[in-house]
Design a protein around this motif. Sequence first.
Motif, short mmCIF file in Angstrom:
data_model
loop_
_atom_site.label_atom_id
_atom_site.label_comp_id
_atom_site.label_asym_id
_atom_site.label_seq_id
_atom_site.Cartn_x
_atom_site.Cartn_y
_atom_site.Cartn_z
N ASN A 14 0.80 -1.23 0.00
CA ASN A 14 0.00 0.00 0.00
C ASN A 14 0.83 1.28 0.00
O ASN A 14 0.38 2.31 0.50
CB ASN A 14 -0.95 0.02 1.22
N GLN A 15 2.04 1.21 -0.53
CA GLN A 15 2.88 2.41 -0.62
C GLN A 15 3.75 2.26 -1.85
O GLN A 15 4.38 1.23 -2.06
CB GLN A 15 3.74 2.56 0.64
N HIS A 16 3.77 3.32 -2.66
CA HIS A 16 4.54 3.31 -3.89
C HIS A 16 5.62 4.39 -3.84
O HIS A 16 5.35 5.50 -3.40
CB HIS A 16 3.60 3.58 -5.07
N PHE A 17 6.83 4.03 -4.23
CA PHE A 17 7.90 5.02 -4.34
C PHE A 17 8.22 5.19 -5.82
O PHE A 17 8.80 4.29 -6.44
CB PHE A 17 9.14 4.56 -3.57
N GLU A 18 7.85 6.32 -6.34
CA GLU A 18 8.00 6.59 -7.77
C GLU A 18 9.46 6.44 -8.20
O GLU A 18 10.37 7.03 -7.62
CB GLU A 18 7.50 8.02 -8.07
N GLY A 19 9.67 5.63 -9.23
CA GLY A 19 11.00 5.50 -9.82
C GLY A 19 11.97 4.63 -9.04
O GLY A 19 13.14 4.54 -9.41
N GLU A 20 11.52 4.02 -7.97
CA GLU A 20 12.41 3.17 -7.18
C GLU A 20 12.15 1.70 -7.50
O GLU A 20 11.02 1.31 -7.79
CB GLU A 20 12.18 3.40 -5.68
N PRO A 21 13.22 0.89 -7.44
CA PRO A 21 13.06 -0.52 -7.81
C PRO A 21 12.58 -1.38 -6.64
O PRO A 21 13.18 -2.39 -6.32
CB PRO A 21 14.49 -0.91 -8.21
N PHE A 22 11.48 -0.96 -5.99
CA PHE A 22 10.99 -1.71 -4.84
C PHE A 22 9.79 -2.56 -5.24
O PHE A 22 8.92 -2.11 -5.98
CB PHE A 22 10.56 -0.76 -3.72
N SER A 23 9.75 -3.76 -4.72
CA SER A 23 8.57 -4.61 -4.95
C SER A 23 7.42 -4.09 -4.11
O SER A 23 7.60 -3.71 -2.95
CB SER A 23 8.89 -6.06 -4.58
N GLU A 24 6.23 -4.08 -4.70
CA GLU A 24 5.07 -3.49 -4.02
C GLU A 24 3.81 -4.28 -4.30
O GLU A 24 3.60 -4.78 -5.40
CB GLU A 24 4.83 -2.06 -4.52
N VAL A 25 2.95 -4.38 -3.28
CA VAL A 25 1.59 -4.88 -3.48
C VAL A 25 0.68 -3.72 -3.09
O VAL A 25 0.72 -3.24 -1.96
CB VAL A 25 1.29 -6.11 -2.62
N ASP A 26 -0.06 -3.26 -4.03
CA ASP A 26 -0.83 -2.03 -3.82
C ASP A 26 -2.26 -2.23 -4.32
O ASP A 26 -2.57 -3.22 -4.97
CB ASP A 26 -0.15 -0.87 -4.58
N ALA A 27 -3.13 -1.29 -3.96
CA ALA A 27 -4.48 -1.30 -4.52
C ALA A 27 -4.63 -0.02 -5.35
O ALA A 27 -3.92 0.96 -5.11
CB ALA A 27 -5.52 -1.35 -3.43
N PRO B 62 12.22 -6.24 -9.19
CA PRO B 62 11.03 -5.92 -8.39
C PRO B 62 9.74 -6.31 -9.09
O PRO B 62 9.68 -6.38 -10.31
CB PRO B 62 11.12 -4.41 -8.24
N PHE B 63 8.73 -6.60 -8.29
CA PHE B 63 7.40 -6.81 -8.85
C PHE B 63 6.48 -5.70 -8.35
O PHE B 63 6.71 -5.14 -7.27
CB PHE B 63 6.84 -8.18 -8.45
N ARG B 64 5.51 -5.35 -9.17
CA ARG B 64 4.50 -4.42 -8.67
C ARG B 64 3.12 -5.00 -8.99
O ARG B 64 2.77 -5.16 -10.15
CB ARG B 64 4.65 -3.03 -9.27
N ILE B 65 2.41 -5.32 -7.95
CA ILE B 65 1.09 -5.93 -8.12
C ILE B 65 0.06 -4.92 -7.65
O ILE B 65 0.17 -4.35 -6.56
CB ILE B 65 0.99 -7.23 -7.30
N MET B 66 -0.92 -4.66 -8.50
CA MET B 66 -1.92 -3.64 -8.19
C MET B 66 -3.29 -4.29 -8.27
O MET B 66 -3.69 -4.80 -9.32
CB MET B 66 -1.79 -2.55 -9.25
N LEU B 67 -4.00 -4.28 -7.14
CA LEU B 67 -5.33 -4.91 -7.12
C LEU B 67 -6.42 -3.85 -7.27
O LEU B 67 -6.28 -2.72 -6.81
CB LEU B 67 -5.53 -5.66 -5.80
N PRO B 68 -7.53 -4.25 -7.91
CA PRO B 68 -8.62 -3.28 -8.09
C PRO B 68 -9.43 -3.09 -6.80
O PRO B 68 -9.42 -3.94 -5.92
CB PRO B 68 -9.48 -3.94 -9.17
N THR B 69 -10.09 -1.97 -6.73
CA THR B 69 -11.01 -1.70 -5.61
C THR B 69 -12.43 -1.74 -6.17
O THR B 69 -12.63 -1.77 -7.37
CB THR B 69 -10.74 -0.30 -5.04
#
Lengths: 357, 357
Positions: free
Chosen positions: B165-178, B337-344
Amino acid sequence: MYARTSFGKGGVAIASRKEVAELAGVSEATVSRVLNGVGPMKEETRQRVMEAAKKLNYVPSALARNFATSRSGNIGVVLPYVPKVHMFSSFFFSEILSGIGSKARELGHDILLLFQTPGESMDYVRWFHAHKIDTCIILGAKDDPEELLALRRLAEEGLPFCLINQHFEGEPFSEVDADHVQGSYMAVRHLIEQGYRRIAFMNGPLTYSNSRDRLQGCEKALAEAGLVLEEELIFSGNFSRSSGITAASELMKVIDQVDAVFAANDRMAIGLMQGLRDLGLSEERFPAMFGYDNSDASQVTTPELSSVKVPFYEMGEIAVAEVLKRLEQGASASGEPFRIMLPTELVIRASSQNLRL
Amino acid sequence: MYARTSFGKGGVAIASRKEVAELAGVSEATVSRVLNGVGPMKEETRQRVMEAAKKLNYVPSALARNFATSRSGNIGVVLPYVPKVHMFSSFFFSEILSGIGSKARELGHDILLLFQTPGESMDYVRWFHAHKIDTCIILGAKDDPEELLALRRLAEEGLPFCLINQHFEGEPFSEVDADHVQGSYMAVRHLIEQGYRRIAFMNGPLTYSNSRDRLQGCEKALAEAGLVLEEELIFSGNFSRSSGITAASELMKVIDQVDAVFAANDRMAIGLMQGLRDLGLSEERFPAMFGYDNSDASQVTTPELSSVKVPFYEMGEIAVAEVLKRLEQGASASGEPFRIMLPTELVIRASSQNLRL
């Protein structure tokens, strides 16, 4: 003994604790404290030790820690198996865990969450032997033979642990509990003082001592007023809102005989209210309602829900402080159980007040 | 390498893994798996290995574990510092943690809760080096320079971690977000479709990417309808109910200019409603309300609160599955990194429906 031990993964020699202490300009004990994360310490000192350790290739690993004190710095928190595990969303668990987390952080320990698995024997001792935890707090324990055996084994080995909100009669287990007999007694007495006579009771499973405590308190208040708990006015659920909604159909059948309902937690009380509403009963015809836990939800219902406030957060804090105290005192003290019982209090809101008084 | 290593606390010789494997009638790999608590295993096998280890004085300690794989079997879950730490009582944390706990248990891992301390640098790497955790999930991260440095260091060392639930623009971090832009856009569009034009917005702190996402979605929906977000109709809080109650006084000053309010979480929406009620505004004069999170509380308010449903539980489950997958793949994969974005999705209840339509 381990001052000059030189082994490591892949055969790389690692420096001794003494060398790290010398470079950091602190005592060996301080190096140990930093590596074990035990007790409060200055961030600056911690940094200095960590830098020295890094420079000397001294990895503050579980390996080194194990040799130093055999301690992990972790407090185990055992959580019960609940089929649909939105467990932390329950006020009971979330508040106790918040109290545990807050006190653990203050005292420099981490929390290892341990989940029980259905059909697997509860070998708590194993987690101590594997050095995953130094001490252990058990939430949501049930009074069943398997659980009892697992707890007895912990006690026999003199391992420091305590139960929260569960009492085992006649067993030498340390416990932090709340006075649910008193809380339930006060709630039902309040309902009687409001002029209600025909009082229904929705309880949780009797495998929990706190459910038996509530029944006892409820019956005591009724008996003092010359009343009895009628068999057909006893409902049971599993502390979930949906079990309250289900019970509402049963309650609806006897609604004309009921002045007031005492429920063993807010969730079931809220479920009952929702269920009654869904069955077409208008709010004006609702029986008086009294919940238990004083959860956040009790303040946002209409009418607002009267409830018994239980100091869950404080119970979590106290459990951590006490088990760590026993840990520091060593094996001799951990054999003597403590039982701490905190009082509950009533929070009276609109749902239980008799406007006709 | 460690087959015949014989050392231990106090100089007591301990048996080798091979000896334990022979006595238990299993492979050495199985002994390791049991001792590491890695992967699913039969309870009967586990018991046999534990008994053999006990008989041979082979303590399945962090020591042995460390030699076998350098793994603790623990997933670190980093929790932010919140001054009054009833953190687990928040729907956001409690649901994510439930999902994390459920999946971790399923995959045979334990959860180590790690609490951030104010004023202490966030040295996540240390917990990996100390073998307290194998992988790490970070909740409630803020977009500030110190946090960014700490996360970059994790990424540079190739340690498996992810943010929720937190995104860092332009950074190579794996994230699970909505998808909070989408959720906020849909909520405000719904309000506009209900005929509301003068829409107020109560947001959380902009140090969270999800707050910025909500602002973006809100403005997008307004712009499409030819509307703008008026400066005096923007309120801010810290996601607590009390910040909603406080903001109600401000909202009350402009109440005649407001048709509807979109709040960044349910707690603030509920606080606003309570605050307005406390200030003497009758329910019939309430603006339409739209919350966010679809927490349990949204279903027990009067009127019931429309809300944006966020799959927090699933986000926790996915984060665990993904970080463990990376862990198994080894260092080479953890750098990607992976970025997974789930719908609301919207859950429409009484609070946002325009009865005059």
